[in-house]
Motif scaffolding. Structure first.
Motif, PDB file in Angstrom:
ATOM      1  N   SER A 445       8.476  -2.600  10.774  1.00  0.00           N
ATOM      2  CA  SER A 445       9.077  -2.413  11.958  1.00  0.00           C
ATOM      3  C   SER A 445       9.871  -1.292  11.628  1.00  0.00           C
ATOM      4  CB  SER A 445      10.276  -3.585  12.357  1.00  0.00           C
ATOM      5  OG  SER A 445      11.026  -3.267  13.565  1.00  0.00           O
ATOM      6  N   VAL A 446      10.794  -1.078  10.667  1.00  0.00           N
ATOM      7  CA  VAL A 446      11.532   0.178  10.537  1.00  0.00           C
ATOM      8  C   VAL A 446      10.435   1.626  10.340  1.00  0.00           C
ATOM      9  CG1 VAL A 446      12.370   1.595   8.766  1.00  0.00           C
ATOM     10  CG2 VAL A 446      13.291  -0.908   9.169  1.00  0.00           C
ATOM     11  N   LEU A 447       9.197   1.207   9.742  1.00  0.00           N
ATOM     12  CA  LEU A 447       8.332   2.038   9.500  1.00  0.00           C
ATOM     13  C   LEU A 447       7.624   2.769  10.841  1.00  0.00           C
ATOM     14  CD1 LEU A 447       6.245   1.425   6.250  1.00  0.00           C
ATOM     15  CD2 LEU A 447       7.825   3.493   6.814  1.00  0.00           C
ATOM     16  N   ARG A 448       7.522   1.671  11.801  1.00  0.00           N
ATOM     17  CA  ARG A 448       6.820   2.069  13.116  1.00  0.00           C
ATOM     18  C   ARG A 448       7.964   2.788  13.962  1.00  0.00           C
ATOM     19  NH1 ARG A 448       5.094  -3.449  12.872  1.00  0.00           N
ATOM     20  NH2 ARG A 448       3.052  -3.525  12.353  1.00  0.00           N
ATOM     21  N   LYS A 449       9.439   2.482  13.733  1.00  0.00           N
ATOM     22  CA  LYS A 449      10.477   3.162  14.641  1.00  0.00           C
ATOM     23  C   LYS A 449      10.701   4.643  13.987  1.00  0.00           C
ATOM     24  CE  LYS A 449      12.782  -0.913  15.937  1.00  0.00           C
ATOM     25  NZ  LYS A 449      13.981  -1.774  15.766  1.00  0.00           N
ATOM     26  N   SER A 450      10.802   4.709  12.708  1.00  0.00           N
ATOM     27  CA  SER A 450      11.040   5.982  12.081  1.00  0.00           C
ATOM     28  C   SER A 450      10.554   6.224  10.665  1.00  0.00           C
ATOM     29  CB  SER A 450      12.650   5.923  11.880  1.00  0.00           C
ATOM     30  OG  SER A 450      12.984   7.363  11.377  1.00  0.00           O
ATOM     31  N   PRO A 451       9.361   6.462  10.640  1.00  0.00           N
ATOM     32  CA  PRO A 451       8.419   6.639   9.511  1.00  0.00           C
ATOM     33  C   PRO A 451       9.230   7.751   8.388  1.00  0.00           C
ATOM     34  CG  PRO A 451       6.941   7.092  11.219  1.00  0.00           C
ATOM     35  CD  PRO A 451       8.537   7.152  11.701  1.00  0.00           C
ATOM     36  N   SER A 452       9.516   7.233   7.299  1.00  0.00           N
ATOM     37  CA  SER A 452       9.989   8.154   6.343  1.00  0.00           C
ATOM     38  C   SER A 452       9.474   7.999   4.891  1.00  0.00           C
ATOM     39  CB  SER A 452      11.608   7.848   6.129  1.00  0.00           C
ATOM     40  OG  SER A 452      11.761   6.563   5.863  1.00  0.00           O
ATOM     41  N   PRO A 453       9.442   9.101   3.978  1.00  0.00           N
ATOM     42  CA  PRO A 453       9.246   9.175   2.753  1.00  0.00           C
ATOM     43  C   PRO A 453       9.872   7.762   2.115  1.00  0.00           C
ATOM     44  CG  PRO A 453       9.751  11.491   3.060  1.00  0.00           C
ATOM     45  CD  PRO A 453      10.113  10.328   4.384  1.00  0.00           C
ATOM     46  N   SER A 454      11.140   7.610   2.031  1.00  0.00           N
ATOM     47  CA  SER A 454      11.810   6.452   1.550  1.00  0.00           C
ATOM     48  C   SER A 454      11.186   5.213   1.914  1.00  0.00           C
ATOM     49  CB  SER A 454      13.325   6.592   1.749  1.00  0.00           C
ATOM     50  OG  SER A 454      13.577   6.686   3.122  1.00  0.00           O
ATOM     51  N   GLY A 455      11.077   4.952   3.270  1.00  0.00           N
ATOM     52  CA  GLY A 455      10.589   3.685   3.566  1.00  0.00           C
ATOM     53  C   GLY A 455       9.029   3.505   2.917  1.00  0.00           C
ATOM     54  N   THR A 480      -3.855  -1.341   8.752  1.00  0.00           N
ATOM     55  CA  THR A 480      -3.950  -1.045  10.184  1.00  0.00           C
ATOM     56  C   THR A 480      -2.700  -0.185  10.431  1.00  0.00           C
ATOM     57  OG1 THR A 480      -5.234  -2.839  11.061  1.00  0.00           O
ATOM     58  CG2 THR A 480      -4.098  -1.642  12.679  1.00  0.00           C
ATOM     59  N   ALA A 481      -1.365  -0.740  10.157  1.00  0.00           N
ATOM     60  CA  ALA A 481      -0.085  -0.029  10.405  1.00  0.00           C
ATOM     61  C   ALA A 481      -0.228   1.364   9.616  1.00  0.00           C
ATOM     62  CB  ALA A 481       0.991  -0.998   9.730  1.00  0.00           C
ATOM     63  N   LEU A 482      -0.509   1.673   8.381  1.00  0.00           N
ATOM     64  CA  LEU A 482      -0.381   2.657   7.644  1.00  0.00           C
ATOM     65  C   LEU A 482      -1.366   3.678   8.209  1.00  0.00           C
ATOM     66  CD1 LEU A 482      -0.594   1.490   4.003  1.00  0.00           C
ATOM     67  CD2 LEU A 482       1.320   2.370   5.219  1.00  0.00           C
ATOM     68  N   ALA A 483      -2.689   3.141   8.909  1.00  0.00           N
ATOM     69  CA  ALA A 483      -3.541   4.192   9.320  1.00  0.00           C
ATOM     70  C   ALA A 483      -2.958   4.752  10.944  1.00  0.00           C
ATOM     71  CB  ALA A 483      -4.764   3.560   9.661  1.00  0.00           C
ATOM     72  N   GLN A 484      -1.901   4.218  11.417  1.00  0.00           N
ATOM     73  CA  GLN A 484      -1.348   4.380  12.597  1.00  0.00           C
ATOM     74  C   GLN A 484      -1.027   6.006  12.649  1.00  0.00           C
ATOM     75  OE1 GLN A 484      -1.273   2.548  15.679  1.00  0.00           O
ATOM     76  NE2 GLN A 484      -2.474   1.338  14.361  1.00  0.00           N
ATOM     77  N   PRO A 485      -1.432   6.997  13.726  1.00  0.00           N
ATOM     78  CA  PRO A 485      -1.244   8.303  13.625  1.00  0.00           C
ATOM     79  C   PRO A 485       0.134   8.757  13.297  1.00  0.00           C
ATOM     80  CG  PRO A 485      -2.705   7.804  15.529  1.00  0.00           C
ATOM     81  CD  PRO A 485      -2.337   6.522  14.940  1.00  0.00           C
ATOM     82  N   SER A 519     -11.255  -1.358   4.330  1.00  0.00           N
ATOM     83  CA  SER A 519     -11.450  -0.406   3.501  1.00  0.00           C
ATOM     84  C   SER A 519     -11.727   0.909   4.613  1.00  0.00           C
ATOM     85  CB  SER A 519     -12.803  -0.335   2.816  1.00  0.00           C
ATOM     86  OG  SER A 519     -14.086  -0.645   3.718  1.00  0.00           O
ATOM     87  N   LEU A 520     -12.171   0.647   5.962  1.00  0.00           N
ATOM     88  CA  LEU A 520     -12.027   1.751   6.884  1.00  0.00           C
ATOM     89  C   LEU A 520     -10.674   2.311   7.079  1.00  0.00           C
ATOM     90  CD1 LEU A 520     -13.688   3.519   8.959  1.00  0.00           C
ATOM     91  CD2 LEU A 520     -13.524   1.883  10.715  1.00  0.00           C
ATOM     92  N   GLN A 521      -9.718   1.275   7.443  1.00  0.00           N
ATOM     93  CA  GLN A 521      -8.479   1.748   7.552  1.00  0.00           C
ATOM     94  C   GLN A 521      -7.882   2.605   6.572  1.00  0.00           C
ATOM     95  OE1 GLN A 521      -9.547  -1.126   8.458  1.00  0.00           O
ATOM     96  NE2 GLN A 521      -9.753  -1.276  10.579  1.00  0.00           N
ATOM     97  N   LEU A 522      -8.178   2.102   5.244  1.00  0.00           N
ATOM     98  CA  LEU A 522      -7.663   2.781   4.208  1.00  0.00           C
ATOM     99  C   LEU A 522      -8.359   3.860   3.889  1.00  0.00           C
ATOM    100  CD1 LEU A 522      -7.604  -0.231   1.704  1.00  0.00           C
ATOM    101  CD2 LEU A 522      -5.774   0.670   2.904  1.00  0.00           C
ATOM    102  N   MET A 523      -9.563   4.389   4.255  1.00  0.00           N
ATOM    103  CA  MET A 523     -10.304   5.577   4.260  1.00  0.00           C
ATOM    104  C   MET A 523      -9.422   6.519   5.291  1.00  0.00           C
ATOM    105  SD  MET A 523     -12.775   6.101   2.102  1.00  0.00           S
ATOM    106  CE  MET A 523     -13.817   7.340   2.972  1.00  0.00           C
ATOM    107  N   GLU A 524      -9.242   6.023   6.482  1.00  0.00           N
ATOM    108  CA  GLU A 524      -8.756   6.907   7.412  1.00  0.00           C
ATOM    109  C   GLU A 524      -7.379   7.417   6.851  1.00  0.00           C
ATOM    110  OE1 GLU A 524      -8.046   4.383  11.061  1.00  0.00           O
ATOM    111  OE2 GLU A 524     -10.396   4.603  11.364  1.00  0.00           O
ATOM    112  N   VAL A 525      -6.757   6.508   6.145  1.00  0.00           N
ATOM    113  CA  VAL A 525      -5.295   7.082   5.482  1.00  0.00           C
ATOM    114  C   VAL A 525      -5.602   8.074   4.424  1.00  0.00           C
ATOM    115  CG1 VAL A 525      -3.116   6.504   4.227  1.00  0.00           C
ATOM    116  CG2 VAL A 525      -4.265   4.787   5.956  1.00  0.00           C
TER     117      VAL A 525
END
Length: 858
Positions: A445-455, A480-485, A519-525
């Motif tokens: 939830s924190v990453l979706r609202k405000s992505p940051s290196p520390s998060g 899937t969350a990590l692959a979000q643009p 693996s597809l989502q991880l490849m996207e990342v």
């Protein structure tokens, strides 16, 4: 005096003791008047004589030491003590020093040293205690002040509990001497304070608080031995004094944990551990003392850390024993260590864990506050302590998770590497002890609202600490969350990209084969990180992660991953290609996919070519077109291994030439347009030199593009002119290509102009292309139609045969030799007509000799 007489009357000496006392009294009576002398020298000699007398007499006769002490007691108390005490105020420093020494001798030899306390303590207070603790005492000599403090310590040791009535004087002295300018006096005062506390346990608590202030003023003294003495003395003073002073002392003790000297830190550790074990009201101070002791677990010196661990184990076992009834169920049915405990063999004892758990709600807010302190050392210590607390609290940290995650998010953004390292360690422990259902809900939830290196670093650390079986149901959601643009495309920042990569690495390392469905989502990342890693240097790490993903996918290499996922990856990117600009992250991602897909590109032409055609139209962003041409050039250079791996490139040749290259070769004003023409020419050269085109396909390309290439021979960019010459040369050499005389005649004048180019490389390339042109005229049988043009060409070439550049002369000579078979007689006449005009006739002569050696025409 009445007490003294009563004491002597209570124990009348025997005949031998009385005789010895009488003899001593007579000897003293002869010497004591000298102490009243007016001269300093006379008083000093008297004191020295007394010293000789006392030191010469045996302190402990073998027959009966007690009898000797009893014989000494009377003369000492009646004759010697009062006069020596007066000598403590003597104007002469030497006399005062001898008096202090003699007082010490007397106290040791007397049968009842406590009888001297009523006189001794006020006298010491008069010499050592000024009107205020910070003011200089009456005794000016620092060595004498040290001797007097030592004398006070001796009196405390010998007097014991009898000192209680005189605590006021003793404490008043110590309050001043603890602040003495002389370091040795301060150290001795600390030891004396500790002795006083132990000697008068029933009364000391009434005076102990008055010593805390001077002790705390001395605790930061520049001499480390003084600091150690203060810490140890404070421990004893509070142990036998009032627990109310603990709150006043703790901030100073906490500061000493940052001391550069390990002995000081060890002293704090030992004192705090002692309080936790034996302080009378220690239970009320557990939440304040436990953090101090646990802070030493990560001390730089192993010995300090070992002492802290041993003391903490004792504290836990003692508390466990004291609360055995309360812990009965937990002791009888001990739970095993959590399955993913980082070190189950070193799991803290139940008492230690319970102590931390029960105090955590009071300790944690302060620790979390200190992690954000402005002082770097405080942040480091607090971050280290947090990891120790979490290791003890285990699954009890769940109820504090929101506070912990907020704190770790800030700590992982700290500029101090030690803070970040400890925070990451704490996050791993959260992963080990807390259910993923709980921490993922908060973190994602924190990453979706405000992505940051520390998060991302917190997420990576939590994943690294989490057990595989617990994380398995969440792999797809995490990937899937990590692959979000809005999360993955922040990777142009080096730190952000590095931490995003850590998340993927942690997921692969923990879940292994469970990652196959994601693996597809991880490849996207990974593609996104690699696309942004050009400036951040993460390419090698991304490749290692790709290889790890290939291993869990049970394929040989990352190339096989691209073969499996290149289609979906390209489809993922192409969805937004109508809106691409040079700043679009998808453009860089396309570069990665196209560059690394290898032979898989041959299967993607139906998807790739339409994207290129759309993005390379003249109306699109020029900078983006330049980048796409660069990508296209690289793959065309290895066409057999990339776009033509399936042998289907010819099906898209018409689109590639007419819809992509031709529009971009059209002349438009401006430097950007010129750069695009250069890129298009380079792309065409890559296509031709890749040897993937058949003769027929090359002829089609030649027919479509020769007019544009002849135009680019005039470009300002040297590389464009050079590549254009090479392209025309390739067109001329193509086997099976049929070029009419009209087309041939249009080519050579443009090449002749390039012999005057400012670049020697272009001139040499033009000469080579002219030689190819002449051979083509010969092979096509078009010389009769081109005689006038060839004659003109001979004349122009003979001019360049006298070029200042030797390399150009040689190249032109080879061109003339190649064309001499067409009209040798004509060439001879033209050569002889200009040979006398050349600066050196050597090349003309070589040409004539070559022509004369030609076989006669059939």
């Amino acid at each position: 005096m009445a007490a003294l007489v009563a004491a002597e009357a209570a124990a009348p000496p025997g005949p031998a003791e009385a005789a010895e006392a009488a003899e001593l009294s007579r000897a003293l009576s002869r010497l004591l008047p000298g102490l009243e002398a007016d001269s300093k020298l006379g008083r000093r000699r008297a004191l020295e004589a007394l010293q000789h007398l006392l030191e010469a007499r045996p302190e402990a006769p073998a027959a009966d030491p007690a009898a000797a002490a009893a014989a000494f007691q009377g003369p000492w108390a009646r004759l010697l003590l009062p006069r020596l005490l007066r000598c403590l105020a003597d104007p002469a420093e030497g006399c005062r020093a001898l008096a202090a020494h003699l007082l010490g001798l007397g106290l040791r030899r007397a049968a009842r040293p406590r009888d001297a306390l009523p006189r001794l303590l006020p006298a010491l207070a008069a010499r050592l205690a000024g009107p205020e603790p910070a003011r200089r005492p009456p005794e000016a000599c620092e060595e004498l002040r040290l001797a007097l403090v030592q004398l006070l310590g001796l009196a405390v040791s010998l007097g014991g509990a009898a000192l209680a009535p005189y605590l006021d004087d003793a404490v008043r002295v110590l309050r001043c001497t603890l602040l003495d300018p002389f370091a040795a006096v301060r150290r001795e005062s600390c030891e004396c304070a500790a002795r006083l506390a132990r000697a008068t346990p029933d009364h000391f608590h009434m005076q102990s608080e008055s010593l805390i202030s001077p002790l705390m003023q001395t605790i930061s003294h520049q001499h480390w031995k003084v600091r150690v003495a203060v810490i140890e003395a404070t421990g004893t003073v509070i142990q036998f004094g009032s627990g109310k002073s603990v709150d006043d002392v703790l901030p100073h003790f906490a500061q000493r944990l940052f001391d550069d000297v390990p002995q000081v830190r060890q002293a704090v550790t030992c004192v705090v551990g002692g309080w936790l074990l034996s302080l009378r009201d220690r239970y009320s101070f557990f939440h304040k003392l436990i953090p101090l002791l646990l802070s030493s677990f990560d001390d730089d010196v192993p010995e300090v850390a070992r002492v802290a661990a041993n003391l903490w184990e004792q504290v836990g076992l003692q508390w466990q024993k004291e609360n055995e009834e309360d812990l009965k169920d937990k002791l009888d049915f001990a739970s095993p260590a959590p399955a993913h405990h980082p070190s189950p063999e070193n799991r803290p004892a139940l008492g230690c864990r319970e102590l931390v758990f029960r105090s955590l709600s009071k300790i944690l807010p302060a620790v979390c506050h200190d992690i954000t302190d402005w002082v770097a050392g405080t942040r480091v210590k607090a971050a280290q302590l947090l990891a120790v607390l979490l290791l003890h609290a285990e699954d009890h940290v769940t109820q504090h998770l929101e506070l912990l995650l907020r704190t770790l998010l800030r700590a992982c953004a700290d500029e101090e590497r030690a803070v970040v390292s400890s925070a990451a360690r704490s996050a791993e422990l959260i992963g080990a002890f807390v259910s993923p259902d709980v921490f993922l809900k908060l973190l994602l939830s924190v990453l979706r609202k405000s992505p940051s290196p520390s998060g991302l670093l917190v997420l990576a650390s939590v994943l690294r600490g989490c057990p595989r079986e617990a994380l398995q149901p969440h792999v797809k959601g995490i990937a899937t969350a990590l692959a979000q643009p809005h999360i993955s495309q922040g990777a142009e920042n080096h730190l952000y990209g590095e931490h995003l990569l850590l998340c993927v690495q942690a997921l692969i390392a923990v879940c292994r084969e469970d990652c196959r469905g994601s693996s597809l989502q991880l490849m996207e990342v990974l593609v996104t990180v690699m696309a942004s890693s050009g400036a951040t240097g993460l390419g090698d790490k991304v490749q290692e992660t790709m290889d790890a993903l290939a291993t869990v996918e049970s394929v040989d290499s990352s190339q096989d991953l691209y073969r499996e996922h290149a289609g979906p990856l390209l489809e993922w990117l192409a969805a937004s290609h109508h809106d691409w600009t040079v700043h679009s992250a998808e453009l860089l991602q396309l570069d990665v996919v196209v560059t690394h897909a290898g032979p898989a590109l041959g299967e993607l032409l139906p998807q790739l070519i339409p994207v290129l055609r759309s993005c390379l139209q003249p109306a699109r962003d020029p900078a983006m077109r330049l980048q796409l041409f660069s990508i296209l050039s690289r793959v065309l250079l290895r066409a057999k291994e990339t776009v033509d791996s399936q042998g289907q490139l010819h099906s898209y040749l018409d689109t590639l030439v007419k819809d992509i290259l031709v529009p971009n070769l059209q002349w438009h004003a401006g430097r950007t347009a010129a750069a695009i023409r250069t890129a298009a020419v380079s792309c065409l050269w890559a296509l031709i030199s890749s040897e993937s085109l058949s003769a027929e396909q090359l002829r089609e390309v030649q027919e479509a593009l020769t007019p544009q290439i002849l135009t680019t021979l005039e470009e300002d960019a040297q590389v464009t002119r050079l590549v254009s010459c090479r392209i025309i040369d390739a067109f001329m050499k193509a086997s099976g290509a049929v070029v009419g005389p009209d087309e041939l005649v249009k080519v050579y004048p443009e090449l002749l102009k390039r012999l005057d180019d400012v670049s020697n490389d272009v001139r040499l390339a033009a000469a080579s292309t002219l030689a190819t042109w002449l051979r083509r005229v010969e092979s096509d049988g078009s010389k009769s139609c081109c005689q006038s043009d060839i004659q003109h060409l001979y004349k122009e070439l003979l001019v360049h045969l006298d070029d200042p550049e030797g390399a150009v002369q040689d190249a032109v000579l080879e061109v003339l030799k190649a064309g001499s078979v067409l009209f040798p007689d004509l060439l001879v006449r033209e050569t002889e007509a200009v040979i006398h005009k050349h600066r050196s006739p050597a090349h003309c002569e070589q040409l004539l000799q070559h022509v004369q050696a030609l076989p006669p025409a059939p």
